[in-house]
Each structure stands twice: as C-alpha cells, then as structure tokens.
Design a protein around this motif. Sequence first.
Motif, short mmCIF file in Angstrom:
data_model
loop_
_atom_site.label_atom_id
_atom_site.label_comp_id
_atom_site.label_asym_id
_atom_site.label_seq_id
_atom_site.Cartn_x
_atom_site.Cartn_y
_atom_site.Cartn_z
N ASP A 418 0.83 -1.20 0.00
CA ASP A 418 0.00 0.00 0.00
C ASP A 418 0.87 1.25 0.00
O ASP A 418 2.03 1.23 0.43
CB ASP A 418 -0.91 0.02 1.24
N ILE A 419 0.29 2.36 -0.46
CA ILE A 419 1.02 3.63 -0.53
C ILE A 419 0.40 4.60 0.48
O ILE A 419 -0.80 4.86 0.44
CB ILE A 419 0.95 4.22 -1.94
N LEU A 420 1.23 5.10 1.40
CA LEU A 420 0.79 6.05 2.42
C LEU A 420 1.27 7.43 2.03
O LEU A 420 2.46 7.63 1.76
CB LEU A 420 1.35 5.65 3.79
N VAL A 421 0.36 8.41 2.02
CA VAL A 421 0.69 9.76 1.59
C VAL A 421 0.22 10.74 2.66
O VAL A 421 -0.95 10.73 3.07
CB VAL A 421 0.02 10.12 0.25
N GLY A 422 1.15 11.58 3.14
CA GLY A 422 0.79 12.69 4.03
C GLY A 422 0.44 13.91 3.20
O GLY A 422 1.20 14.30 2.31
N MET A 423 -0.73 14.53 3.46
CA MET A 423 -1.20 15.66 2.65
C MET A 423 -1.65 16.81 3.55
O MET A 423 -1.88 16.63 4.74
CB MET A 423 -2.38 15.23 1.77
N ARG A 424 -1.82 17.98 2.91
CA ARG A 424 -2.36 19.12 3.65
C ARG A 424 -3.16 20.00 2.71
O ARG A 424 -2.94 20.03 1.48
CB ARG A 424 -1.27 19.92 4.34
N ILE A 425 -4.11 20.73 3.30
CA ILE A 425 -4.85 21.77 2.60
C ILE A 425 -5.13 22.85 3.65
O ILE A 425 -5.65 22.56 4.73
CB ILE A 425 -6.15 21.22 1.98
N ALA A 426 -4.72 24.09 3.37
CA ALA A 426 -4.81 25.18 4.35
C ALA A 426 -4.04 24.74 5.60
O ALA A 426 -2.87 24.41 5.51
CB ALA A 426 -6.26 25.52 4.65
N LEU A 427 -4.70 24.71 6.76
CA LEU A 427 -4.03 24.31 8.00
C LEU A 427 -4.44 22.91 8.43
O LEU A 427 -4.19 22.50 9.56
CB LEU A 427 -4.37 25.31 9.13
N LYS A 428 -5.05 22.17 7.54
CA LYS A 428 -5.47 20.82 7.86
C LYS A 428 -4.53 19.81 7.20
O LYS A 428 -4.03 20.03 6.11
CB LYS A 428 -6.90 20.57 7.37
N GLY A 429 -4.34 18.69 7.88
CA GLY A 429 -3.51 17.62 7.33
C GLY A 429 -4.23 16.29 7.44
O GLY A 429 -5.17 16.13 8.22
N LYS A 430 -3.79 15.33 6.65
CA LYS A 430 -4.36 13.99 6.72
C LYS A 430 -3.36 13.00 6.13
O LYS A 430 -2.39 13.38 5.46
CB LYS A 430 -5.69 13.90 5.97
N VAL A 431 -3.62 11.72 6.38
CA VAL A 431 -2.85 10.63 5.78
C VAL A 431 -3.83 9.79 4.97
O VAL A 431 -4.88 9.38 5.49
CB VAL A 431 -2.16 9.76 6.85
N THR A 432 -3.51 9.56 3.72
CA THR A 432 -4.36 8.76 2.83
C THR A 432 -3.62 7.50 2.42
O THR A 432 -2.44 7.53 2.10
CB THR A 432 -4.76 9.56 1.58
N ARG A 433 -4.34 6.38 2.46
CA ARG A 433 -3.79 5.09 2.05
C ARG A 433 -4.36 4.73 0.67
O ARG A 433 -5.58 4.77 0.46
CB ARG A 433 -4.12 4.00 3.05
N TYR A 434 -3.48 4.36 -0.26
CA TYR A 434 -3.88 3.85 -1.57
C TYR A 434 -3.37 2.42 -1.71
O TYR A 434 -2.36 2.04 -1.10
CB TYR A 434 -3.27 4.69 -2.70
N ASN A 435 -4.07 1.63 -2.52
CA ASN A 435 -3.53 0.30 -2.80
C ASN A 435 -2.51 0.38 -3.95
O ASN A 435 -2.19 1.48 -4.42
CB ASN A 435 -4.65 -0.70 -3.12
N LYS A 436 -2.00 -0.75 -4.37
CA LYS A 436 -0.94 -0.77 -5.38
C LYS A 436 -1.36 -0.13 -6.69
O LYS A 436 -0.53 0.42 -7.42
CB LYS A 436 -0.48 -2.21 -5.64
N THR A 437 -2.65 -0.22 -6.98
CA THR A 437 -3.13 0.33 -8.25
C THR A 437 -3.48 1.80 -8.16
O THR A 437 -3.91 2.40 -9.15
CB THR A 437 -4.36 -0.46 -8.72
N GLY A 438 -3.34 2.41 -6.97
CA GLY A 438 -3.64 3.82 -6.82
C GLY A 438 -5.06 4.11 -6.37
O GLY A 438 -5.48 5.28 -6.37
N LYS A 439 -5.80 3.09 -5.94
CA LYS A 439 -7.16 3.30 -5.48
C LYS A 439 -7.15 3.73 -4.02
O LYS A 439 -6.49 3.11 -3.18
CB LYS A 439 -7.99 2.02 -5.62
N GLU A 440 -7.87 4.83 -3.71
CA GLU A 440 -7.94 5.33 -2.35
C GLU A 440 -8.76 4.38 -1.48
O GLU A 440 -9.89 4.03 -1.81
CB GLU A 440 -8.56 6.73 -2.34
N ILE A 441 -8.19 3.94 -0.35
CA ILE A 441 -8.88 2.97 0.50
C ILE A 441 -9.00 3.42 1.96
O ILE A 441 -9.72 2.80 2.73
CB ILE A 441 -8.19 1.59 0.44
#
Length: 572
Positions: A418-441
């Motif tokens: 799986d692919i773990l990505v740390g992201m932000r927008i304005a002052l908010k942050g989140k971590v999103t997990r994608y599978n190998k094919t790039g699907k958000e899970i």
Amino acid sequence: MALSESQIPPDAQHYLVCGTEDCEKSCQFYCNNCHQQMCEQCRNDHQKNKKTKNHEVVPYKQRKRQLPVEKCRIHSTKDIDLLCEECQIPLCYKCATTKEHRGHAFTDLEKVFDKKVSQCQEEIAKIRNHLEPTSQDLKKEIAGDVTEIKKIMEGLRRSMKAEAESLKNLVDTVTSDNIEQVNKIEQSILETLNGKSLEIEAYMNYLNDLIKTFYGYLSPSNIEQLTFALKSKNVIIRPIPETSKPVTPVFTAGQYSKEDVAMLLGRIQVPNTKPEHRKIKTIETASIPLKHTVKQRESDVKPTLSMSSSVTKVREYKVPGVDEVCHVSVGKSGRLWASGVDGKLVQTDLHGNQLQKIQTSSRSEGCYHTVTQDGDLIYTDKDNKFINKITPDNTITKFIKTGDWTPLSIHSSHINGDILVGMRIALKGKVTRYNKTGKEIQNIDRDNKGQKLYSYPHYITENINGDICTSDSLKDAVVVVNKSGKHRFSYTGQASVFYPRGMCTDRLRHILVCDTYSHTVHLLDKDGQFLSLLLTQQQVVKNPYSVCVDDENNLIVGQRYTNTVTVYKYLQ
C-alpha cells in the motif's frame, strides 16, 4: 444388531455375512447387477444359474455402490437413474424423452454415483491414513513446544530475578560504602567540635580564675595590693577563642529513570526472524513417521539483532547533482535515491557514484519519494498535486491525482505494498492510504475524540507492526496511529524545543526521527518511549534532515544545507 452396508465405514474392520437367505457364511463377493453380497459357494451357484450367469460378480472391495432410490419430482412413480451430460442434472428415463433434453447425451447415474463414491472413499482414506495422523503428530509437536516454551520462559524469569538480585547486592554494597563514608565524616567533625568545646571550657575556667583575682583586689585589706597592681600594669583579658560552624556533607541523589534501570537489567527481545514452518509430510511420504520435535539446526538460525554499545561511522560521501539531501530512500541492491530543494532526483551506489539523475517539476523542498515492492520509484509533485511513478526503464507517468490536497510525504508499505501519503490543505492535514493500483482505501485525519491529528505531515513511514508514523513540522511532534487509524501516541522530544523531520523504522520496531534543533537522531521504541540520542557531538552532524535504514541495518543520514550522506552502524 448388525449394521447395514451404508452404516459401515469403508475402511472399518468388520464382519460381513452372505446376503443369500439362510446363508450365514462370510461375504467375499458382490453382484453389481443384483447388488447382493455373497459367499464363495453362493457366488458359484449365482454364476451357474441361467438367469444370473451373465451378472457381474466381483470381489467385495471392488463392488459398485448401489444407487440410492430417489423418485423423480415430475414423474413421481419413476426412479431417477440418468444424468444429462449437457444439463448436468439427474432425471428419470421419461424426462429424457421430453423436448427439453432432446438430442442430449445421457449417462447411467449409477456409474456416476459409483465414481463419486470411489472419489469420496479415496478422500476418506486420505483423511484417515494421512491428514488425521499428520495432524495428531503436529498436535503432539505443538504440545511439546508448549512444554519447552514454559521451561524457557521460567528460565528467563529465573535469570531476571538473579540479575535483579545481583543489582540489589551492588546497590547494598554502594549504599554501605556511602554510609561508612558518612560515619567517618561524622566522627571527624565530632572530634573537631569536642576539641573546640574543651578549649571553650578551659577559657571559661580561666575567666572564673580571673574573676576570683579581681574580687581579691576589692578586699579592704588589700588596698595596697590593688593600688600596686593598677600602677604596675594595665589589666589584659585574653580574647574568646575563635570557633566555626562545621561544614556538613551534602547528599546528591542519583539521576536515573526507569529506562536507565531497564538498560542495567537488560531487556527481553523477540528475535526478528521468521518462524520456521513446521514440516508436514506429503502423501507420498505418508508412510514415514513424523518426528515429534522439529528444531532448527544451529547453522540455520539467523543471528538476533540488538543495539550496539556505540554508534560507528561506516562511510560518508557526497551526492552529486543535489545541493541538499532533504529526503533519502533505499532501493534494491542498497542503491540510494536522494533529493534536494531543486527538484532533482539522484540515484547513487553505495559509494556515492551517480547512477541516474532525473529533473522533476517540484521546487518547494523538492520531491519526496519511496521505492515500491516492484522496484518502481514513486514521488510527490506538490506543485501540481500529483504522485508520479518512475518505472525501471525511466518512464515517468502520472500515477495518482490528489485533488485539492497537496501531497507532502510518501511511503510504500513493505507489508502489503500500500502507498501512504501525508497531505495538507490550508491548516489541515491527513494521511491517505492507496492500494498498489492507486485506489484510495483509507483516510486518517482525527483521533477518537474528534481532535485534528495532523497539521503538516512532513515525513511518513510504516512500522513492521503496521503503525503509521509521521513527523508533523507544524505540531513539532511525531504522531503515530495504528493501521486502523486509531491514535496511539504523540512524541514531542526530550527538551523544550523539538524540530522533527525525516524518520524511518528498523527491524526491531524502533522509530528513528531526525531533530534539526539538537542536530541528532532520536531513537524510540514502538510505543513511543525514548531510548537514546543516536548521534552525539562526536559524530558532528549538522542539520540531519532525512534518514533511512538499508538492507544491512545501517543508518543512512542526509543533511540539510549540504549534499553529504553519512552511514552509521548502530545495530549488531
């Protein structure tokens, strides 16, 4: 009461009697046409009979099973005795003449049934002769392991108690020495004070004598003597002897913590090696009995990793083509990928020789990257809000579009890809997990109380227990959640100021995080307990900004404001 044929297990040791009326001899043969069991004499009579001489009589074990009687649902007076090969449904002979089955091929259901019965008997024999006894052997083996584990654990407990007792004896010895030192100091001070007390006492006796002398001068009969004494000399009284307060010793309590004591006593560690699979005999070797204990040979056991007593530098080199090493990741064969603030991605070998150089469109702190299980390099494009992929043939493709969110950090899971990505927008942050094919899970942004977990998830990694670890450069904290996204702990350093940046984990589940304020790397256990500062002043690392662990368990540290990479050995 005798068992019917259908009630007798196919592999059971049982006694069958002849099915001919009034014959009680042992059954040895079977007529597949009549479905009757018979003895040798009845078999001979059966084959001599004109009506049955052409019947198929076979040894009992080679018999065909009699098809159970089942009536047709459509033609209730007819037995089901055919199988439509095209429709694969059982039916009676009258159904076979209908237009639904016109032109279809049919098989005698009794033959099909006999074949299925034979297959079932084979499976039953496989279970009885192999799977069941093998499972019993494994169960005994596991029971033996349970006993052995209990002995081992009891031995560990005894060793711990013995070590603790030894430490207690050392503590008692040191305490006794300190008390003895206090006794000697006390004796010396008291001797000094007693001496001063005697000196004051002598002085007081002197004063009493002096008072008596002066009273003698005051007597009327000694006026001449007083006059003489006053004329001969001035009266001088000796001063009070000088004394001083004693200086008492001060006890300085030892500076220690639970972790310090734990280091003295040692720790329990589970070897980070894959458990050896128990050997299961195959059907081909089923006749060979299993050993009840499966043990690894000493030569096959991999050494257990542990912390070294000191951190040593293995090598140091410059990464050509970058001005700063903001992020590092290890690819196959120990090759290193490094990136700086100018968007350049450079791959080097173990000695810093440039192998590849790729210019990306990222500018703000460069692009952060990770190597997947398939050997692809994926990296974040913060300016365009994309995650790109570089295949081994250097083809760059846009892999994931992150929408309005700016991708910051990225990590490819070594557990499931799986692919773990740390992201932000304005002052908010989140971590999103994608599978190998790039699907958000999965998306992780708040704890179980609804509080915001992230502000700027600058770096991200995954521990081998599935925990997701991030360093948040706005919160100045390491934030760790489990694989389900539940907040486990946050670590804010050991001093009042903590600037966490690059981070990684190792095979002992340690969490390693760069602190650019103290110019070192913090070592935490999997539960966020501080263990040590890995790099001391002797290592002289300025602004450690990125970190990873290679296949040889070496610590690789990249520095901000320079293109230097340093490799350290900290495990043994």
